[in-house]
Design a protein around this motif. Structure first.
Motif, mmCIF file in Angstrom:
data_model
loop_
_atom_site.group_PDB
_atom_site.id
_atom_site.type_symbol
_atom_site.label_atom_id
_atom_site.label_comp_id
_atom_site.label_asym_id
_atom_site.label_seq_id
_atom_site.Cartn_x
_atom_site.Cartn_y
_atom_site.Cartn_z
ATOM 1 N N SER A 74 44.061 14.429 -30.470
ATOM 2 C CA SER A 74 43.342 13.872 -31.732
ATOM 3 C C SER A 74 43.395 12.724 -32.234
ATOM 4 O O SER A 74 42.615 12.156 -32.994
ATOM 5 N N SER B 81 53.536 22.132 -38.873
ATOM 6 C CA SER B 81 52.127 21.870 -38.701
ATOM 7 C C SER B 81 51.826 21.048 -38.441
ATOM 8 O O SER B 81 50.184 20.082 -39.056
ATOM 9 N N THR B 82 52.577 19.641 -38.861
ATOM 10 C CA THR B 82 52.167 18.275 -39.455
ATOM 11 C C THR B 82 52.047 17.481 -37.873
ATOM 12 O O THR B 82 51.160 16.776 -38.327
ATOM 13 N N THR C 104 50.976 16.847 -34.237
ATOM 14 C CA THR C 104 49.728 16.658 -33.902
ATOM 15 C C THR C 104 49.694 17.648 -32.858
ATOM 16 O O THR C 104 48.399 18.597 -32.120
ATOM 17 N N GLN D 297 48.153 20.540 -33.860
ATOM 18 C CA GLN D 297 47.134 20.566 -34.282
ATOM 19 C C GLN D 297 45.997 20.849 -33.493
ATOM 20 O O GLN D 297 45.037 22.049 -33.373
ATOM 21 N N THR D 298 46.451 20.048 -32.222
ATOM 22 C CA THR D 298 45.126 19.803 -31.303
ATOM 23 C C THR D 298 44.804 21.728 -30.857
ATOM 24 O O THR D 298 44.101 22.263 -30.127
ATOM 25 N N ILE E 75 39.790 19.453 -34.960
ATOM 26 C CA ILE E 75 41.328 19.046 -36.359
ATOM 27 C C ILE E 75 41.067 19.307 -37.768
ATOM 28 O O ILE E 75 42.234 19.430 -38.117
ATOM 29 N N ALA F 241 41.052 22.721 -38.727
ATOM 30 C CA ALA F 241 42.929 22.812 -38.516
ATOM 31 C C ALA F 241 43.765 22.910 -39.281
ATOM 32 O O ALA F 241 44.498 23.569 -40.008
ATOM 33 N N GLN F 242 43.390 21.425 -40.022
ATOM 34 C CA GLN F 242 44.439 21.295 -40.767
ATOM 35 C C GLN F 242 44.719 22.119 -41.785
ATOM 36 O O GLN F 242 45.087 22.400 -42.874
ATOM 37 N N PHE G 98 45.913 25.760 -41.549
ATOM 38 C CA PHE G 98 47.729 25.492 -42.158
ATOM 39 C C PHE G 98 47.827 25.750 -43.380
ATOM 40 O O PHE G 98 48.858 26.463 -43.382
#
Ligand code: FE2
Length: 339
Positions: A84, A159-160, A162, A165-166, A326, A329-330, A333
């Motif tokens: 990411s 979830s912060t 990476t 996230q990936t 990404i 994804a964020q 989350f």
């Protein structure tokens, strides 16, 4: 053959030619967070005579700095962990394309950027660890982790991070947005505790009994095999089993450590030589023996601590495509309340 390549191939004559010709240097902006990398850098200097000035920090800070420095940036190479961030660097325009036969030949195409802005140099799988005494039927896939059968059992970091996230971005790529959202919802329901700490802390949670299932990158566990890691000694690891997910399906999710040449690199030739060095046999071996990662170059021997994890199949999804998911994804989350 280029001079840099002949240096990498190790001819003493070429080495002394470079050393005598110019006292070169290289400014490395790195967010790799492993003490063992010191050796990687000093070996490069020994081979090429090019001194490395290391500017270390977290990836976001380094990227902001490169952007702010603009054309005056002294950065030659940007190195980081996770696809990411490599993609973010490419999107921000702080990298330049590198046309290198060495990199093109040695690094598989799904582990580098289509426009040659970044290259993966080592990989790690994000896999499932579990308490063999508490879990009879461990999850076999990432989607299994969201099964209500595992309610209250899973330790996974914030979830912060990476890596997560990936991972979610890869689930979006492989299974679509709806499945990914349901998965994230299910994981939150199955958490043993609010997300806290790094991957090693999730593994320690298994040892302490706070969690029965943990998600971690492979190298954190392999490191505990190779060297002493508090709370993960031999006795603690005895009851920890692991599953490389999605074998027979998509394969285990892999994230990369990698880098690229800075857009305004003042020492461009040295920067390319450094990337080619990172793809050399010597450096590739070191990614495994020094930091328990998997080399990206085919056929490079693994460290014992890494071999101990067993054989597995990797998800060969295009990681550049994954990186584009990404932001979604964020958003997912946030929607599902994964802290
Ligand atoms: Fe890490």
């Amino acid at each position: 053959m280029s001079r840099t390549l002949s240096v990498l191939l190790g001819t003493a004559i070429a080495v002394s030619a470079v050393t005598a010709a110019q006292a070169q240097e290289l400014n490395l902006y790195s967010s790799r967070h492993y003490d063992t990398d010191e050796r990687l850098y000093s070996d490069f200097t020994d081979i090429t005579g090019i001194a490395i000035n290391r500017i270390e920090g977290n990836a976001d800070e380094l990227l902001a700095r490169m952007e702010a420095e603009g054309e005056n940036s002294p950065a030659d190479v940007f190195l980081t962990v996770d696809t990411s961030r490599l993609q973010r660097a490419a999107d921000m325009g702080v990298l330049q394309p590198v046309d290198s036969d060495v990199l093109a030949e040695r690094i598989p195409s799904n582990l580098r950027d289509d426009d040659n802005l970044w290259f993966g140099f080592s990989q790690r799988a994000r896999i499932i660890f579990y308490d063999t005494e508490a879990v009879e039927t461990p999850p076999q896939t990432y989607l299994d982790l969201a099964d209500p059968a595992y309610e209250g059992m899973i330790c996974i970091r914030s979830s912060t991070n990476t890596y997560n996230q990936t991972l979610l971005a890869s689930i979006i790529e492989n299974h679509g947005e709806e499945v990914a959202r349901d998965w994230a919802t299910g994981i939150v329901a199955n958490m043993a505790r609010d997300p806290q700490g790094g991957d090693t802390d999730q593994l320690r949670g298994l040892a302490s009994g706070e969690c029965s299932i943990a998600v971690s990158n492979t190298y954190y566990f392999a490191r505990a095999i190779r060297t002493e890691v508090e709370g993960l000694g031999e006795a603690e690891r005895e009851t920890i089993g692991w599953v490389f997910p999605d074998q027979g399906g998509n394969g285990a999710h892999v994230n990369l450590s990698g880098g690229g040449v800075a857009a305004h690199a003042p020492n461009r030739e040295a920067a390319v030589a450094f990337l080619e060095y990172l793809a050399s046999e010597q450096a590739q071996v070191y990614f495994s023996s020094g930091n328990d990662e998997y080399p990206v170059v085919e056929g490079v021997p693994l460290a014992e601590s890494v071999t101990a994890l067993g054989e597995w199949e990797a998800d060969d999804v295009d990681l550049a495509a994954v990186a584009e998911n990404i932001p979604l994804a964020q958003q997912i989350f946030n929607e599902v309340g994964w802290e």
